[in-house]
Structures are given as structure tokens and as C-alpha cells.
Enzyme design. Structure first.
Site, PDB file in Angstrom:
ATOM      1  N   ASP A  90      -4.533   3.504   3.575  1.00 26.15           N
ATOM      2  CA  ASP A  90      -5.428   3.720   2.436  1.00 26.15           C
ATOM      3  C   ASP A  90      -6.783   4.114   3.007  1.00 26.15           C
ATOM      4  OD1 ASP A  90      -6.491   3.805  -0.057  1.00 26.15           O
ATOM      5  OD2 ASP A  90      -6.337   1.670  -0.468  1.00 26.15           O
ATOM      6  N   ASP A 272       3.252   1.009  -3.912  1.00 26.44           N
ATOM      7  CA  ASP A 272       2.833  -0.129  -3.101  1.00 26.44           C
ATOM      8  C   ASP A 272       2.205  -1.153  -4.020  1.00 26.44           C
ATOM      9  OD1 ASP A 272      -0.358  -0.599  -2.459  1.00 26.44           O
ATOM     10  OD2 ASP A 272       0.065   1.406  -3.209  1.00 26.44           O
ATOM     11  N   CYS A 310      22.310 -13.150  -2.775  1.00 30.60           N
ATOM     12  CA  CYS A 310      21.252 -12.455  -2.044  1.00 30.60           C
ATOM     13  C   CYS A 310      21.487 -12.620  -0.544  1.00 30.60           C
ATOM     14  CB  CYS A 310      19.881 -13.009  -2.434  1.00 30.60           C
ATOM     15  SG  CYS A 310      18.510 -12.288  -1.492  1.00 30.60           S
ATOM     16  N   CYS A 312      19.200 -11.893   1.842  1.00 34.50           N
ATOM     17  CA  CYS A 312      17.961 -11.976   2.625  1.00 34.50           C
ATOM     18  C   CYS A 312      18.028 -13.170   3.580  1.00 34.50           C
ATOM     19  CB  CYS A 312      16.748 -12.090   1.701  1.00 34.50           C
ATOM     20  SG  CYS A 312      16.425 -13.747   1.050  1.00 34.50           S
ATOM     21  N   CYS A 315      17.666 -16.644   1.705  1.00 35.07           N
ATOM     22  CA  CYS A 315      18.796 -17.105   0.884  1.00 35.07           C
ATOM     23  C   CYS A 315      20.033 -17.412   1.722  1.00 35.07           C
ATOM     24  CB  CYS A 315      19.116 -16.065  -0.188  1.00 35.07           C
ATOM     25  SG  CYS A 315      17.890 -15.984  -1.508  1.00 35.07           S
ATOM     26  N   HIS A 341      11.803 -13.289   1.030  1.00 34.78           N
ATOM     27  CA  HIS A 341      12.752 -13.047  -0.064  1.00 34.78           C
ATOM     28  C   HIS A 341      12.223 -11.963  -1.001  1.00 34.78           C
ATOM     29  CE1 HIS A 341      15.507 -13.648  -3.422  1.00 34.78           C
ATOM     30  NE2 HIS A 341      14.423 -13.598  -4.184  1.00 34.78           N
TER      31      HIS A 341
END
Length: 376
Positions: A90, A272, A310, A312, A315, A341
Site C-alpha cells: 500500500d 484485502d 475444516c 486448517c 481444527c 483458522h
């Protein structure tokens, strides 16, 4: 850069973008690492395992510390944080908005008072491009003013005109920086930013004018800063068709899963937002059946993962009860597990969106996803 639209469904598009630092499959969510780190103790190797394609870093903050000259001496932002994929920086323009009480805007640029120690900082189109060149990001953003969404028309017209003049200066300075023999990234890309608050005609005219500069991509800025969701979607309906169809479109600072789905439907490639990390640090986690607040006592004895099925890292290894305990005990691990997560949830959703577009069923996917998340 090679940018190729692979599939379209209405205005929604599925694209493939090749950069000097790797491929970006869009639509994509960029994980926000403001100071070259995701807040929540999530490292670059962690991001590799969370399906992250692009990390976003901030020019203003990295200029303050450790200093862009320091980062340049260390080889640029990517080796500095051990990240081998694309990075978008940015421009510092959002700080023109967020540090309104600490700034002075004039044609030359903006003078800030540092939010850290109050010392004066001058940021101009040229300075922003020089800093981003030192960082060596894949994609640099033009320096702009993000006017408040509800600013009056006269102010917005002046602001947009100045931002357009700044954009020309950004393009010229970027070319100078890329031609330097010590350039960190001679292939650095430049995205321009559409502004105009919620005035559709100002937005459309600005989009058409900046499109004439033939930049590498175009962003829609100045949204999610006070207007309603309906106003945001209306501006996207008006602006995106005015931008080049063969260039990527980036909706800055947005947003919720629902915002992203609506943005994709309107032709946006890049997104974003700090939400997944910020909310995760406060124990709020996303699921396909609504969000959960793991601080709540109801999870004290809950041995299930945040979301069944899930995959991830959180999890696969930890229960809601354990994370609840960590959060109540103020252990950093609880915050980290929630952030991981949430980043996985967002990046997986983008993967699902791309698959749905590939298979011509995005509209059905969007409907099902929104209905499921409304359950919580």
C-alpha cells in the site's frame, strides 16, 4: 506481467496473473501483514500452509520502522520476511485518511506527524514510489488521498483532481526507480486508484481518465470507510465497467465474506482486509454456518473443532474448549490459533470461488454460501 481472464460468469471473472515473483490466481484475498508480519504471531512459513498467495505490506509503517533503506540493504521485503511469493505494498495513501488529525495536505504531498513519536514525515508521490522501490514489492500502489465517504462534493472534486495529478507523478517516478542500476525489483508493477467517495459520476469520470494511463492494474479505493454496503455495491456497479477489461481490479480494504462475494460478482480480482486477523485476535472465528465467539462460556466443555471438516492446522489439532481456555488465560497461542483458522477460511473461500467460476456455477455457490453463513 501476464494477466489472462480464463472464465466469465456475468461480470464475475476468473483470471490467471503471472508476475516476476510468481503466479496469482484470482479472485484472491491478500493477507494483511502491515509491518511485514500478520498480527497474531503468524509467520511466513505458516502462511505457506494457509493457502496464502499474496501478502500486503504498508509503505508508511515500514518507512517508520525498520526503515525502507534498511529493508533495501537486506534485499527487499520478500527476503526480509522470508516470503517467496508476490507482495503488494500500500502506498501510505490510506494514512492520509486514517491520520487525518495528524496531517497537512498540499499539492506537493502530505506532512504527517508520526503516530509513534510525533516527528514530522513528508510523503509525496515521488517519496512513496521511492520507498516502495526500496521495499521491492511485486505490486506498488499509487499515492492517493482517500477522501471520507461522506465528504461534500466540492471537496471530493478537488481531492480527486489532485490524486489524478499525483498518479501521473507516481508513474513517472516509478519508471525512474525501475531504471536505477540498484533497483530491487526492475519489474515492479504499478496500480492506480479510483477515488470519488459515493459520487458515481465523479467515480466514472476518474476511472476513465486513469484508464488512459495504461497502468498494470486498477484499484477502487475510498470504500468501506463509512458508506453503507448498498452504496459500496452501487459504486462498484458504476466504476468497474469503466476500467480496462484486460487489467486486474482491486477493491481496497474489503471486507467481510459477503462483501467479497458481492465484489467478485461485480468483477473484482483482488481483496484485502484486516478482519480475519483482527477478529481472530479477539476470539471471533468464521465458519460456513456463521461466526463464533470462542470467549463465550458455552465452549468451555466443547471438544469439537471450530468447524467440523475444516482442514486448517487449528481444527486438525485443537478443540473449541482448549482455544476458549487459552483466550480466557490470555495465552498468545489462543489468538494465533484463531487467526490461522480465519486466514484459512478466507483463502479456502477464495479457492471455492475460483472453482465455482471455473465450473460456471458461481451464482449458485454465492447463494448457498451466504445462506449458510447467515445461520450463525
Amino acid at each position: 506481467m501476464i494477466y489472462k481472464v480464463l472464465k466469465r460468469e456475468g461480470r464475475a471473472k476468473r483470471a490467471h496473473m503471472e508476475t516476476i515473483h510468481g503466479v496469482i490466481e484470482t479472485p484472491v484475498f491478500m493477507n494483511v501483514g502491515t509491518v511485514a508480519a500478520i498480527k497474531g504471531a503468524v509467520s511466513s512459513p505458516d502462511l505457506q500452509g494457509l493457502k496464502t498467495q499474496v501478502e500486503l505490506c504498508n509503505t508508511y509503517h515500514l518507512h517508520l520502522r525498520p526503515g525502507d533503506e534498511v529493508v533495501k540493504k537486506l534485499g527487499g521485503i520478500r527476503p526480509f520476511m522470508n516470503w517467496d511469493k508476490p507482495v503488494l505494498t500500500d502506498s501510505g495513501g490510506f494514512q492520509v485518511f486514517s491520520l487525518a488529525k495528524l496531517r497537512n495536505i498540499r499539492e506537493e504531498g502530505v506532512t504527517f506527524a508520526s503516530h509513534i513519536d510525533g516527528h514530522k514525515i513528508f510523503m509525496s508521490p515521488e517519496v512513496s514510489m521511492q520507498i516502495q522501490a526500496n521495499l521491492g514489492s511485486t505490486i506498488a500502489m499509487a499515492f492517493d488521498e482517500c477522501a471520507p465517504a461522506l465528504a461534500d462534493r466540492a471537496y471530493v472534486e478537488k481531492s480527486v483532481a489532485r490524486t489524478e495529478r499525483w498518479l501521473v507523478r507516481c508513474k513517472e517516478e516509478m519508471e525512474r526507480q525501475k531504471a536505477r542500476p540498484d533497483a530491487v525489483n526492475p519489474e515492479q508493477l504499478l496500480f492506480g486508484i479510483n477515488q470519488g467517495a459515493i459520487f458515481a459520476d465523479i467515480r466514472r469520470d476518474n476511472a476513465r481518465r486513469i484508464a488512459e494511463l495504461d497502468l498494470d492494474g486498477y484499484a477502487v479505493g475510498g470504500l468501506a470507510v463509512g458508506e453503507t454496503h448498498e452504496e459500496m455495491y452501487h459504486i462498484l456497479d458504476e466504476v468497474v465497467p469503466c476500467l480496462p477489461a484486460d487489467k486486474p481490479v482491486y477493491l481496497m480494504g474489503v471486507g467481510t465474506p459477503a462483501n467479497i462475494l458481492e465484489g467478485v460478482e461485480r468483477g473484482v480480482d483482488f481483496f484485502d482486509c484486516v478482519y480475519p486477523a483482527r477478529n481472530g485476535r479477539h476470539g471471533h472465528v468464521y465458519t460456513n454456518h456463521g461466526h463464533l465467539n470462542l470467549y463465550n462460556a458455552r465452549y468451555e466443555l466443547d471438544t469439537s473443532p471450530i468447524e467440523e471438516g475444516c482442514q486448517c492446522p487449528t481444527c486438525r489439532h485443537h478443540s473449541r474448549a482448549y482455544i476458549h481456555h487459552l483466550l480466557k488465560a490470555k495465552e498468545m497461542l489462543g489468538m494465533r490459533l484463531c487467526v490461522m483458522h480465519n486466514l484459512w477460511f478466507y483463502n479456502t473461500m477464495m479457492e471455492e470461488i475460483r472453482d465455482a467460476l471455473d465450473n460456471g456455477c458461481f451464482a449458485a455457490y454465492k447463494k448457498k454460501k451466504l445462506e449458510g453463513m447467515a445461520e450463525g
